[in-house]
Write a protein that holds these residues in place. Structure first.
Motif, PDB file in Angstrom:
ATOM      1  N   PRO A 216       0.784  -1.234   0.000  1.00  0.00           N
ATOM      2  CA  PRO A 216       0.000   0.000   0.000  1.00  0.00           C
ATOM      3  C   PRO A 216       0.825   1.299   0.000  1.00  0.00           C
ATOM      4  N   ALA A 217       2.142   1.225  -0.276  1.00  0.00           N
ATOM      5  CA  ALA A 217       2.959   2.444  -0.353  1.00  0.00           C
ATOM      6  C   ALA A 217       2.579   3.245  -1.602  1.00  0.00           C
ATOM      7  N   PRO A 218       2.817   4.570  -1.602  1.00  0.00           N
ATOM      8  CA  PRO A 218       3.437   5.351  -0.530  1.00  0.00           C
ATOM      9  C   PRO A 218       2.433   5.707   0.566  1.00  0.00           C
ATOM     10  N   PHE A 219       2.961   6.235   1.671  1.00  0.00           N
ATOM     11  CA  PHE A 219       2.142   6.567   2.831  1.00  0.00           C
ATOM     12  C   PHE A 219       2.256   8.049   3.178  1.00  0.00           C
ATOM     13  N   THR A 220       1.215   8.528   3.831  1.00  0.00           N
ATOM     14  CA  THR A 220       1.281   9.820   4.508  1.00  0.00           C
ATOM     15  C   THR A 220       1.021   9.532   5.977  1.00  0.00           C
ATOM     16  N   LEU A 255      -5.691   5.947  12.541  1.00  0.00           N
ATOM     17  CA  LEU A 255      -6.117   7.301  12.155  1.00  0.00           C
ATOM     18  C   LEU A 255      -4.934   8.212  11.795  1.00  0.00           C
ATOM     19  N   HIS A 256      -3.727   7.714  11.953  1.00  0.00           N
ATOM     20  CA  HIS A 256      -2.546   8.539  11.692  1.00  0.00           C
ATOM     21  C   HIS A 256      -1.833   8.186  10.393  1.00  0.00           C
ATOM     22  N   ALA A 257      -2.423   7.317   9.590  1.00  0.00           N
ATOM     23  CA  ALA A 257      -1.752   6.897   8.360  1.00  0.00           C
ATOM     24  C   ALA A 257      -2.715   6.855   7.188  1.00  0.00           C
ATOM     25  N   VAL A 258      -2.237   7.376   6.059  1.00  0.00           N
ATOM     26  CA  VAL A 258      -2.958   7.316   4.789  1.00  0.00           C
ATOM     27  C   VAL A 258      -2.163   6.411   3.861  1.00  0.00           C
ATOM     28  N   ALA A 259      -2.824   5.462   3.221  1.00  0.00           N
ATOM     29  CA  ALA A 259      -2.139   4.547   2.307  1.00  0.00           C
ATOM     30  C   ALA A 259      -2.353   4.980   0.859  1.00  0.00           C
ATOM     31  N   GLY A 260      -1.332   4.730   0.040  1.00  0.00           N
ATOM     32  CA  GLY A 260      -1.447   4.968  -1.399  1.00  0.00           C
ATOM     33  C   GLY A 260      -1.338   6.410  -1.823  1.00  0.00           C
ATOM     34  N   ALA A 261      -0.804   7.273  -0.957  1.00  0.00           N
ATOM     35  CA  ALA A 261      -0.702   8.687  -1.323  1.00  0.00           C
ATOM     36  C   ALA A 261       0.432   9.365  -0.562  1.00  0.00           C
ATOM     37  N   ASN A 262       1.208  10.172  -1.270  1.00  0.00           N
ATOM     38  CA  ASN A 262       2.273  10.980  -0.671  1.00  0.00           C
ATOM     39  C   ASN A 262       1.749  12.419  -0.613  1.00  0.00           C
ATOM     40  N   VAL A 263       0.995  12.714   0.440  1.00  0.00           N
ATOM     41  CA  VAL A 263       0.281  13.995   0.529  1.00  0.00           C
ATOM     42  C   VAL A 263       1.187  15.065   1.139  1.00  0.00           C
ATOM     43  N   MET A 272     -10.700  19.897   4.136  1.00  0.00           N
ATOM     44  CA  MET A 272     -10.334  18.773   3.280  1.00  0.00           C
ATOM     45  C   MET A 272     -10.493  17.467   4.059  1.00  0.00           C
ATOM     46  N   THR A 273     -11.226  16.533   3.487  1.00  0.00           N
ATOM     47  CA  THR A 273     -11.388  15.228   4.108  1.00  0.00           C
ATOM     48  C   THR A 273     -10.166  14.373   3.813  1.00  0.00           C
ATOM     49  N   VAL A 274      -9.534  13.876   4.855  1.00  0.00           N
ATOM     50  CA  VAL A 274      -8.363  13.008   4.730  1.00  0.00           C
ATOM     51  C   VAL A 274      -8.779  11.616   5.172  1.00  0.00           C
ATOM     52  N   THR A 275      -8.726  10.672   4.242  1.00  0.00           N
ATOM     53  CA  THR A 275      -9.156   9.309   4.538  1.00  0.00           C
ATOM     54  C   THR A 275      -7.966   8.478   5.002  1.00  0.00           C
ATOM     55  N   THR A 276      -7.958   8.157   6.269  1.00  0.00           N
ATOM     56  CA  THR A 276      -6.871   7.379   6.863  1.00  0.00           C
ATOM     57  C   THR A 276      -7.245   5.898   6.910  1.00  0.00           C
ATOM     58  N   LEU A 277      -6.328   5.080   7.392  1.00  0.00           N
ATOM     59  CA  LEU A 277      -6.611   3.652   7.553  1.00  0.00           C
ATOM     60  C   LEU A 277      -7.747   3.420   8.546  1.00  0.00           C
ATOM     61  N   THR A 282     -10.339  15.673   9.299  1.00  0.00           N
ATOM     62  CA  THR A 282     -10.475  16.885   8.494  1.00  0.00           C
ATOM     63  C   THR A 282      -9.236  17.765   8.621  1.00  0.00           C
ATOM     64  N   ALA A 283      -8.717  18.185   7.481  1.00  0.00           N
ATOM     65  CA  ALA A 283      -7.576  19.098   7.461  1.00  0.00           C
ATOM     66  C   ALA A 283      -8.050  20.526   7.222  1.00  0.00           C
ATOM     67  N   ASN A 284      -7.334  21.470   7.843  1.00  0.00           N
ATOM     68  CA  ASN A 284      -7.546  22.887   7.585  1.00  0.00           C
ATOM     69  C   ASN A 284      -6.191  23.571   7.531  1.00  0.00           C
TER      70      ASN A 284
END
Length: 325
Positions: A216-220, A255-263, A272-277, A282-284
């Motif tokens: 599932p790399a890359p990760f944010t 909740l601290h990791a996003v898979a498949g994206a280098n954000v 902005m909605t950030v979809t984590t594992l 929500t990001a601002n």
């Protein structure tokens, strides 16, 4: 008398000869050794011969021989030999050129930085991450000498060149992944303890070490500091991580990791909605980059874009939590 006169003539001729030689010697041009570039200094240093061979194979000699200013952390011959052995290469020729080039660029920082000007924190190398072409970060720790990414120490500092400076190091600095930075930076020691807790039902270390280009790399990763975890324990009324049950800890870490994206931080926007594992947060960015969890708790992003070879880390000052009952 004749003998005395002859002796005087010999002495006179000898003095004239000496004086003539001295004057002739003084008239010879003085040869001044010209200043040397980083590449030239490396070529003139026996203990950097393996580095020179690597630079030649990767076609980087011209880069370090030209204009611009660079700081080069130069691995010794022993360091290169260890790198080859540790990675299963019989010789330098067995290292793929594209890999070798990125490894070498991971030892180069733009600009001249003397050892006395290095400080603990993150710098930026000339190596890049494949999916974003973002420059890889390097973690510099100056608490006891100079250690790079937790694996390589500067053993000889401040070798001046016309286009920068060389610091000789005792280990090749491999291309760092997410886990490498977490281990190198003591700011994340509690996070590491959480990710490696023995009762977890998910192997975070192996997953976050996945090579780029392989799911599932890359990760944010939004990485809470030690202070963030200490604050969390107080907030939850517990004394240690061991007091948090496994399902809750796993849900929190997810909740601290996003898979498949280098954000990168520059791509974050307000609401902005950030979809984590573990679900959405929500990001601002107005007034400073933040994350808001489902409980309305706000985490400030205090360091952005720590770029690893398989993803990016953003440092946060509060642990993100799943929905609290």
């Amino acid at each position: 008398m004749k003998a005395l006169t002859a002796l005087k003539k010999v002495l006179l001729l000898t003095m004239i000869s000496v004086l003539s030689f001295s004057c002739s010697d003084d008239d010879d041009p003085i040869v001044v050794k010209q200043p040397e570039t980083i590449a030239e200094l490396a070529m003139a240093t026996p203990d950097l011969s393996n580095l020179v061979a690597a630079l030649q194979r990767a076609d980087l000699v011209t880069t370090l021989n030209g204009s611009g200013q660079f700081t080069v952390f130069a691995p010794s011959n022993v360091a290169f030999s260890k790198f080859l052995t540790d990675n299963g290469f019989a010789s330098l020729d067995d290292v793929p050129v594209d890999v070798l080039k990125q490894v070498l660029l991971n030892h180069v920082i733009s600009g001249e930085v003397k050892s006395g000007d290095l400080t603990t924190g993150y710098g930026e190398t000339l190596a890049t991450e494949a999916s974003s072409d973002n420059n890889l970060s390097i973690y510099i720790n100056t608490n006891a000498g100079v250690k790079l990414n937790g694996v390589s120490d500067v053993v000889t500092a401040d070798i001046d060149a016309t286009n920068g400076v060389i610091h000789i190091v005792d280990n090749v600095i491999g291309l760092p992944n997410i886990v490498d930075f977490a281990l190198a930076d003591d700011t994340f020691s509690i996070l590491v303890s959480a990710l490696t807790r023995s009762d977890l039902t998910f192997d975070y270390v192996t997953t976050l070490s996945t090579s780029n280009g392989t799911a599932p790399a890359p990760f944010t990763v939004f990485a809470p500091t030690n202070d963030a975890f200490v604050s969390l324990l107080s907030e939850l009324g517990v004394s240690s991580l061991d007091d948090i049950d496994e399902p809750t800890l796993k849900a929190t870490l997810d909740l601290h990791a996003v898979a498949g994206a280098n954000v990168l931080a520059s791509t974050l926007t307000d609401n902005m909605t950030v979809t984590t594992l573990g679900g959405d947060i929500t990001a601002n960015v107005t007034g400073g980059a933040t994350l808001t969890d489902s409980n309305g708790r706000v985490s400030n992003i205090v360091v952005t874009d720590v770029q690893a070879v398989n993803g990016v880390i953003h440092v946060i000052d509060k642990v993100v939590l799943p929905k609290l009952n």
